[in-house]
Design a protein around this motif. Structure first.
Motif, PDB file in Angstrom:
ATOM      1  N   ASN A 185       0.828  -1.214   0.000  1.00  0.00           N
ATOM      2  CA  ASN A 185       0.000   0.000   0.000  1.00  0.00           C
ATOM      3  C   ASN A 185       0.860   1.261   0.000  1.00  0.00           C
ATOM      4  N   ALA A 186       1.953   1.245   0.754  1.00  0.00           N
ATOM      5  CA  ALA A 186       2.837   2.416   0.809  1.00  0.00           C
ATOM      6  C   ALA A 186       3.437   2.696  -0.559  1.00  0.00           C
ATOM      7  N   ILE A 187       3.871   1.651  -1.252  1.00  0.00           N
ATOM      8  CA  ILE A 187       4.462   1.826  -2.583  1.00  0.00           C
ATOM      9  C   ILE A 187       3.425   2.335  -3.578  1.00  0.00           C
ATOM     10  N   VAL A 193       9.160   6.801  -5.135  1.00  0.00           N
ATOM     11  CA  VAL A 193       9.778   5.597  -4.571  1.00  0.00           C
ATOM     12  C   VAL A 193      11.272   5.703  -4.835  1.00  0.00           C
ATOM     13  N   VAL A 194      12.062   5.645  -3.764  1.00  0.00           N
ATOM     14  CA  VAL A 194      13.509   5.847  -3.855  1.00  0.00           C
ATOM     15  C   VAL A 194      14.211   4.517  -3.600  1.00  0.00           C
ATOM     16  N   VAL A 213       6.521  -7.041  -4.043  1.00  0.00           N
ATOM     17  CA  VAL A 213       7.204  -5.747  -3.961  1.00  0.00           C
ATOM     18  C   VAL A 213       7.651  -5.303  -5.344  1.00  0.00           C
ATOM     19  N   GLY A 214       8.291  -6.209  -6.098  1.00  0.00           N
ATOM     20  CA  GLY A 214       8.717  -5.885  -7.449  1.00  0.00           C
ATOM     21  C   GLY A 214       7.561  -5.478  -8.341  1.00  0.00           C
ATOM     22  N   THR A 215       6.451  -6.199  -8.229  1.00  0.00           N
ATOM     23  CA  THR A 215       5.265  -5.871  -9.029  1.00  0.00           C
ATOM     24  C   THR A 215       4.735  -4.489  -8.669  1.00  0.00           C
ATOM     25  N   ALA A 216       4.686  -4.181  -7.377  1.00  0.00           N
ATOM     26  CA  ALA A 216       4.185  -2.876  -6.933  1.00  0.00           C
ATOM     27  C   ALA A 216       5.065  -1.743  -7.432  1.00  0.00           C
TER      28      ALA A 216
END
Length: 335
Positions: A185-187, A193-194, A213-216
């Motif tokens: 949700n954060a991403i 995004v850093v 994570v990679g998908t997001a």
């Protein structure tokens, strides 16, 4: 007189990584009162973190400890205690940081690292959020150019071979690594995004190799910014240009997902760096601006260099100001 009320909010910045470079940037963003979420790698198996992981079945706490300290509003004395590392002659606790032991204890009490870190974030008066990339300890795996495979971060960087790709597996068996919904949700709701700064294969990519994570990171409407390392690293990025760093990131996710790259252009003075003290760093990363443009990246180059204690670091304040500026821009300008 009429008062004009604005709905201004601080841009939401998600920083993904691990290692020693991440807290430097987070401290500076913290000073700017940015809305920060730090997503921290859980695949470290070296030092105090690795020893704790060998004896207690928890996520290695070292990177998480440093991030918590960077974003905490506790008095400095309390942070010094939290960060204190026992001397090597204290045989029972030799080399352990008090914060690592606290995180390990809370992980057992809360039956997982994620809830433990949220509890500790409240105790330490954290501004923003600190999220472990996974609730389970992960193992980093690497495939090398000679066809061999090795598991374990320390073993990978010590192999003296050229890494071709990395992936993560769960230390708890066949369970597929995944991030909790708060991380995703954060991403997805971030303005920016850093990635980094930090070791390419062992601090940044372990997070992105968690499938959701990679998908997001590929699907988010936020602009994705990579803070390129200043120096190449032994056992990881020997002879890499800045474009090769980005190319490896893109290859691992199967898409040109990096929108903007921050590149330091200030030369490191000859003979300044103590290569015995900082033995993992080799030479300054060479620039390939044409290669970066071919990867559809916008390049922001500046003097981001900070020289300290005969070591080479990013100037956290300069990087943070640039990130905050980028985060305030509409994402459609970049993506």
């Amino acid at each position: 007189m009429t008062k004009h009320i604005t709905n201004y909010r601080q841009p939401r910045i998600v920083v993904i990584g691990g290692g020693t470079g991440l807290p430097v940037i987070l401290k500076s963003l913290h000073k700017l009162n940015a809305d920060i979420t730090a997503v921290v790698t859980v695949a470290d198996d070296g030092g105090s973190s690795g020893i704790i992981r060998d004896y207690v079945n928890v996520v290695p706490p070292g990177d998480i400890r440093n991030v918590l300290a960077a974003l905490s509003n506790l008095p400095q004395l309390y942070l010094d205690i939290f960060q204190y590392r026992f001397n090597s002659n204290d045989s029972f606790l030799a080399g352990h940081a008090i914060g690592n032991l606290i995180i390990a204890a809370l992980s057992e009490m809360k039956s997982g690292i994620f809830d433990a870190v949220q509890e500790l974030s409240t105790m330490m008066k954290i501004d923003g959020h600190v999220y472990p990339a996974s609730n389970d300890p992960l193992i980093l795996n690497a495939h090398f150019s000679d066809g061999s495979d090795i598991a374990g971060e320390a073993e990978i960087t010590g192999a003296g071979k050229q890494i071709e790709r990395v992936w993560v597996t769960s230390a708890l068996g066949q369970k597929k690594p995944h991030a909790v919904k708060e991380v995703i949700n954060a991403i997805m709701t971030a303005d920016i995004v850093v990635l980094g700064p930090g070791s390419l294969f062992t601090s940044i990519l372990p997070n992105l190799m968690i499938e959701n994570v990679g998908t997001a990171v590929k699907q988010t409407k936020a602009q994705v910014v990579y803070v390129c390392n200043i120096m190449t690293q032994k056992g990881e990025t020997e002879h890499f240009t800045d474009a090769e760093h980005v190319r490896v990131l893109n290859q691992h996710l199967g898409a040109n997902f990096v929108n903007t790259v921050l590149v330091n252009t200030q030369p490191v003075p000859d003979n300044y760096m103590d290569h015995q003290k900082y033995d993992e760093y080799l030479v300054q990363v060479q620039h390939d601006f044409h290669g970066l443009r071919e990867l559809s990246c916008r390049v922001i180059s500046d003097d981001f260099l900070k020289l300290r204690d005969h070591g080479v670091f990013h100037d956290g304040d300069k990087v943070a100001h640039e990130l905050l500026h980028l985060a305030s821009q509409p994402s459609e300008v970049i993506k």
